[in-house]
Scaffold this active site. Structure first.
Site, PDB file in Angstrom:
ATOM      1  CD  GLU A  40      -2.911  -1.169   2.375  1.00  0.00           C
ATOM      2  OE1 GLU A  40      -2.781  -0.494   3.249  1.00  0.00           O
ATOM      3  OE2 GLU A  40      -3.753  -2.004   2.509  1.00  0.00           O
ATOM      4  CG  ASP A 170       0.886   4.470 -37.098  1.00  0.00           C
ATOM      5  OD1 ASP A 170       0.912   5.516 -37.094  1.00  0.00           O
ATOM      6  OD2 ASP A 170       1.304   3.763 -36.063  1.00  0.00           O
ATOM      7  CE  LYS A 193       1.669   0.480 -36.084  1.00  0.00           C
ATOM      8  NZ  LYS A 193       1.795   0.969 -34.825  1.00  0.00           N
ATOM      9  CB  THR A 225       7.655  -3.764 -28.421  1.00  0.00           C
ATOM     10  OG1 THR A 225       7.070  -3.214 -29.675  1.00  0.00           O
ATOM     11  CG2 THR A 225       6.650  -4.097 -27.585  1.00  0.00           C
ATOM     12  CB  THR A 228       5.830   0.826 -34.331  1.00  0.00           C
ATOM     13  OG1 THR A 228       4.595   0.250 -34.038  1.00  0.00           O
ATOM     14  CG2 THR A 228       5.302   1.930 -35.450  1.00  0.00           C
TER      15      THR A 228
HETATM   16  C1  R5P Z   1       0.781   3.707 -32.091  1.00  0.00           C
HETATM   17  O1  R5P Z   1      -0.255   4.051 -32.760  1.00  0.00           O
HETATM   18  C2  R5P Z   1       1.887   4.573 -31.470  1.00  0.00           C
HETATM   19  O2  R5P Z   1       1.891   5.669 -32.098  1.00  0.00           O
HETATM   20  C3  R5P Z   1       3.152   3.652 -31.379  1.00  0.00           C
HETATM   21  O3  R5P Z   1       3.564   3.571 -32.877  1.00  0.00           O
HETATM   22  C4  R5P Z   1       3.286   2.646 -30.735  1.00  0.00           C
HETATM   23  O4  R5P Z   1       2.821   2.764 -29.522  1.00  0.00           O
HETATM   24  C5  R5P Z   1       4.511   2.200 -30.675  1.00  0.00           C
HETATM   25  O5  R5P Z   1       4.440   0.819 -30.149  1.00  0.00           O
HETATM   26  P1  R5P Z   1       5.516  -0.421 -30.346  1.00  0.00           P
HETATM   27  O6  R5P Z   1       7.071   0.272 -29.896  1.00  0.00           O
HETATM   28  O7  R5P Z   1       5.490  -1.453 -29.310  1.00  0.00           O
HETATM   29  O8  R5P Z   1       5.706  -0.612 -31.586  1.00  0.00           O
END
Ligand code: R5P
Length: 314
Positions: A40, A170, A193, A225, A228
């Protein structure tokens, strides 16, 4: 008007809070924030905050749920200590990716967190580059959203790259990429993407635009991660990019990101200090950190004095 500014922080990012206070030329406030052995969270302000203009700096970083509870309990304690006004300064707003019901039977957690912050007793929120604009509307209290992209674009302008091209990783970041490209006089390209359900895996399918011979700058709000942007880096190299850089505001950076992005395909990764790096560091790829502390400090000063926050960006 409220009495003087008082800035406090929990255990998320003390270095950022100290840098903000240095910019404001005030001491960081004294507060105890710790967990008992039953996990807590306990909070106690060690100074009088009655009627003061209290700013609690707490980006919601790993361990996310503990840091979120620290923020909420700090707000509650400040309310009960008769603070004049409480502003939650949350440069990184976790759960921002859960901002809509895009599958059956899922929550809108970004909205739930906004409710928590309000119910705890915050009067205002100061955040930065939230995942989606609509999150502002999840709050019924004033929210100022800052952006670090002018900092990022100034940095890239200073590199004087011969053939700059801003790349959206993206379609969701297409507008951001266009704005940045206009600002630095660059070309623009967009990656198409694909994500596989709720798996943390992203695949760059194709590129809209040209990368051959270009100095590419991939821009995103956050990197988690690294999937992307790593996938976009590969695609840009395959399309003949001259150099590839990545810039993001929020380096959420899970352990995997330090593996997939530490690659010779990437010339540089640029991010801000909105979050501390809690899961590792980059060993070979050049990393550049741009500090948001002066921007947060200036915004706090303007909120306190009733100045325009928008004017910071004009
Ligand atoms: C997604 O719409 C965000 O703008 C980032 O592209 C996303 O959060 C990145 O996540 P990761 O590094 O896991 O691919």
């Amino acid at each position: 008007m409220y009495r003087e500014i008082a800035v406090f922080t929990g255990n998320s990012h003390r270095a950022l809070a100290e840098a903000v206070c240095k910019h404001l030329e005030i001491p960081l406030g004294n507060v105890q924030v710790f967990q008992f052995s039953n996990e807590e969270v306990f909070v106690k302000y060690e100074e009088n905050i009655r009627e003061r203009d209290v700013f609690i700096i707490q980006p919601v970083v790993s361990p996310v749920n503990t840091r979120l509870m620290e923020l909420l309990i700090m707000i509650d304690a400040a309310k009960r200590a008769s603070a004049g006004r409480i502003t939650a300064v949350v440069p990184y707003y976790a759960y921002g990716r859960s901002d809509k019901k895009d599958q059956p039977r899922v929550p809108v957690t970004a909205r739930l967190v906004a409710n928590f912050v309000e119910v705890a007793g915050a009067d205002r929120v100061l955040s930065m580059d939230m995942h989606a604009g609509q999150i502002q509307g999840f709050f019924n209290i004033p929210l100022d959203e800052l952006t670090a992209f002018p900092l990022i674009s100034d940095y890239f302008s200073s590199l004087h790259l011969p053939a700059p091209c801003v790349v959206a990783p993206d379609v969701g970041r297409a507008k951001l990429a266009r704005d940045l490209a206009e600002r630095i006089g660059a070309d623009i390209a967009i990656v198409d993407k694909k994500r596989d359900g709720n798996k943390e895996a992203a695949e760059a399918m194709t590129l809209i635009g040209e990368a051959a011979g270009k100095d590419c700058l991939i821009v995103d709000d956050e990197v988690l991660t690294g999937g992307t942007v790593a996938s976009a880096v590969k695609l840009l190299r395959a399309r003949g990019a001259n150099s590839v850089r990545v810039a993001c505001v929020h380096p959420v950076l899970a352990p995997k990101a330090f593996q997939v992005l530490d690659t010779p395909d990437l010339d540089e990764i640029v991010f801000t200090d909105s979050l501390p790096l809690v899961h590792g560091e980059f060993k070979s790829v050049k990393s550049t950190v741009l500090s948001i502390a002066p921007l947060i400090g200036d915004a706090i000063h303007r909120i306190h004095t009733g100045g325009s926050v928008g004017a910071l960006f004009r």
